[in-house]
Motif scaffolding. Structure first.
Motif, mmCIF file in Angstrom:
data_model
loop_
_atom_site.group_PDB
_atom_site.id
_atom_site.type_symbol
_atom_site.label_atom_id
_atom_site.label_comp_id
_atom_site.label_asym_id
_atom_site.label_seq_id
_atom_site.Cartn_x
_atom_site.Cartn_y
_atom_site.Cartn_z
ATOM 1 N N THR A 32 0.836 -1.203 0.000
ATOM 2 C CA THR A 32 0.000 0.000 0.000
ATOM 3 C C THR A 32 0.866 1.246 0.000
ATOM 4 O O THR A 32 0.594 2.220 -0.711
ATOM 5 C CB THR A 32 -0.938 -0.004 1.222
ATOM 6 N N ARG A 33 1.940 1.228 0.791
ATOM 7 C CA ARG A 33 2.858 2.374 0.817
ATOM 8 C C ARG A 33 3.579 2.544 -0.521
ATOM 9 O O ARG A 33 3.736 3.654 -1.015
ATOM 10 C CB ARG A 33 3.865 2.217 1.944
ATOM 11 N N LEU A 34 4.030 1.434 -1.106
ATOM 12 C CA LEU A 34 4.694 1.512 -2.416
ATOM 13 C C LEU A 34 3.743 2.048 -3.478
ATOM 14 O O LEU A 34 4.136 2.851 -4.327
ATOM 15 C CB LEU A 34 5.228 0.149 -2.827
ATOM 16 N N ASP A 35 2.497 1.623 -3.427
ATOM 17 C CA ASP A 35 1.502 2.103 -4.376
ATOM 18 C C ASP A 35 1.277 3.599 -4.200
ATOM 19 O O ASP A 35 1.177 4.343 -5.175
ATOM 20 C CB ASP A 35 0.193 1.339 -4.191
ATOM 21 N N ASP A 36 1.224 4.050 -2.954
ATOM 22 C CA ASP A 36 1.031 5.476 -2.684
ATOM 23 C C ASP A 36 2.233 6.290 -3.157
ATOM 24 O O ASP A 36 2.080 7.376 -3.721
ATOM 25 C CB ASP A 36 0.802 5.692 -1.187
ATOM 26 N N GLU A 37 3.439 5.772 -2.955
ATOM 27 C CA GLU A 37 4.649 6.495 -3.353
ATOM 28 C C GLU A 37 4.867 6.495 -4.857
ATOM 29 O O GLU A 37 5.630 7.307 -5.369
ATOM 30 C CB GLU A 37 5.869 5.894 -2.659
ATOM 31 N N SER A 38 4.212 5.601 -5.595
ATOM 32 C CA SER A 38 4.412 5.540 -7.040
ATOM 33 C C SER A 38 3.596 6.598 -7.783
ATOM 34 O O SER A 38 3.696 6.708 -8.999
ATOM 35 C CB SER A 38 4.058 4.142 -7.568
ATOM 36 N N ARG A 39 2.819 7.386 -7.067
ATOM 37 C CA ARG A 39 2.065 8.473 -7.700
ATOM 38 C C ARG A 39 3.021 9.551 -8.201
ATOM 39 O O ARG A 39 4.173 9.635 -7.778
ATOM 40 C CB ARG A 39 1.104 9.128 -6.693
ATOM 41 N N LEU A 40 2.539 10.373 -9.080
ATOM 42 C CA LEU A 40 3.333 11.505 -9.544
ATOM 43 C C LEU A 40 3.610 12.438 -8.367
ATOM 44 O O LEU A 40 2.773 12.642 -7.507
ATOM 45 C CB LEU A 40 2.587 12.272 -10.627
ATOM 46 N N GLY A 41 4.801 12.997 -8.340
ATOM 47 C CA GLY A 41 5.161 13.922 -7.278
ATOM 48 C C GLY A 41 5.992 13.288 -6.183
ATOM 49 O O GLY A 41 6.433 13.959 -5.269
ATOM 50 N N MET A 45 13.284 13.216 -8.415
ATOM 51 C CA MET A 45 13.552 14.594 -8.835
ATOM 52 C C MET A 45 12.541 15.573 -8.239
ATOM 53 O O MET A 45 12.635 16.763 -8.470
ATOM 54 C CB MET A 45 13.523 14.705 -10.366
ATOM 55 N N SER A 46 11.602 15.086 -7.474
ATOM 56 C CA SER A 46 10.636 15.973 -6.818
ATOM 57 C C SER A 46 11.049 16.165 -5.363
ATOM 58 O O SER A 46 12.199 15.966 -5.003
ATOM 59 C CB SER A 46 9.232 15.368 -6.916
ATOM 60 N N SER A 47 10.127 16.507 -4.525
ATOM 61 C CA SER A 47 10.457 16.805 -3.132
ATOM 62 C C SER A 47 10.848 15.560 -2.335
ATOM 63 O O SER A 47 11.335 15.672 -1.217
ATOM 64 C CB SER A 47 9.274 17.487 -2.452
ATOM 65 N N GLY A 48 10.623 14.378 -2.887
ATOM 66 C CA GLY A 48 11.046 13.147 -2.235
ATOM 67 C C GLY A 48 10.248 12.780 -1.002
ATOM 68 O O GLY A 48 10.776 12.217 -0.064
ATOM 69 N N GLN A 49 8.960 13.092 -1.004
ATOM 70 C CA GLN A 49 8.124 12.792 0.144
ATOM 71 C C GLN A 49 7.940 11.292 0.316
ATOM 72 O O GLN A 49 7.926 10.535 -0.633
ATOM 73 C CB GLN A 49 6.751 13.433 -0.021
ATOM 74 N N LYS A 50 7.799 10.883 1.558
ATOM 75 C CA LYS A 50 7.479 9.504 1.884
ATOM 76 C C LYS A 50 5.964 9.336 1.866
ATOM 77 O O LYS A 50 5.217 10.309 1.908
ATOM 78 C CB LYS A 50 8.012 9.137 3.269
ATOM 79 N N SER A 51 5.539 8.109 1.844
ATOM 80 C CA SER A 51 4.114 7.807 1.869
ATOM 81 C C SER A 51 3.501 8.260 3.185
ATOM 82 O O SER A 51 4.113 8.140 4.244
ATOM 83 C CB SER A 51 3.902 6.308 1.687
#
Length: 88
Positions: A32-41, A45-51
């Protein structure tokens, strides 16, 4: 003890069932976390937010008594009626 009393008191989940349930919970949370992190953003190269996923609905292949027992043992935390999270 009568047969009616024995039928009304459910048997607690076995240790093996609890172990398999925890394994399934950790895997579902990870996916679920990997799926959430695979979204755009969330890319490198973006802000590198965690799930932001902290709690999930546990896998339904195990009875609710299993999840309640794991929460009672302190391995999971019940966040709401249907959501559980890992205890760190």
């Amino acid at each position: 003890m009568t047969d009616l009393d024995a039928a009304s008191t459910p048997e607690p989940p076995s240790g093996e069932e609890l172990r398999l349930a925890m394994k399934a919970f950790r895997k579902r949370l990870k996916l679920t976390r990997l799926d959430d992190e695979s979204r755009l953003g969330y890319g490198p190269m973006s802000s590198g937010q965690k799930s932001g996923v902290a709690a999930i609905t546990p896998p339904d292949q195990f009875a609710s008594a299993v999840w309640k027992e794991l929460a009672r043992q302190g391995k999971l935390k019940q966040e709401s009626r249907t959501l559980y999270s890992l205890v760190e």
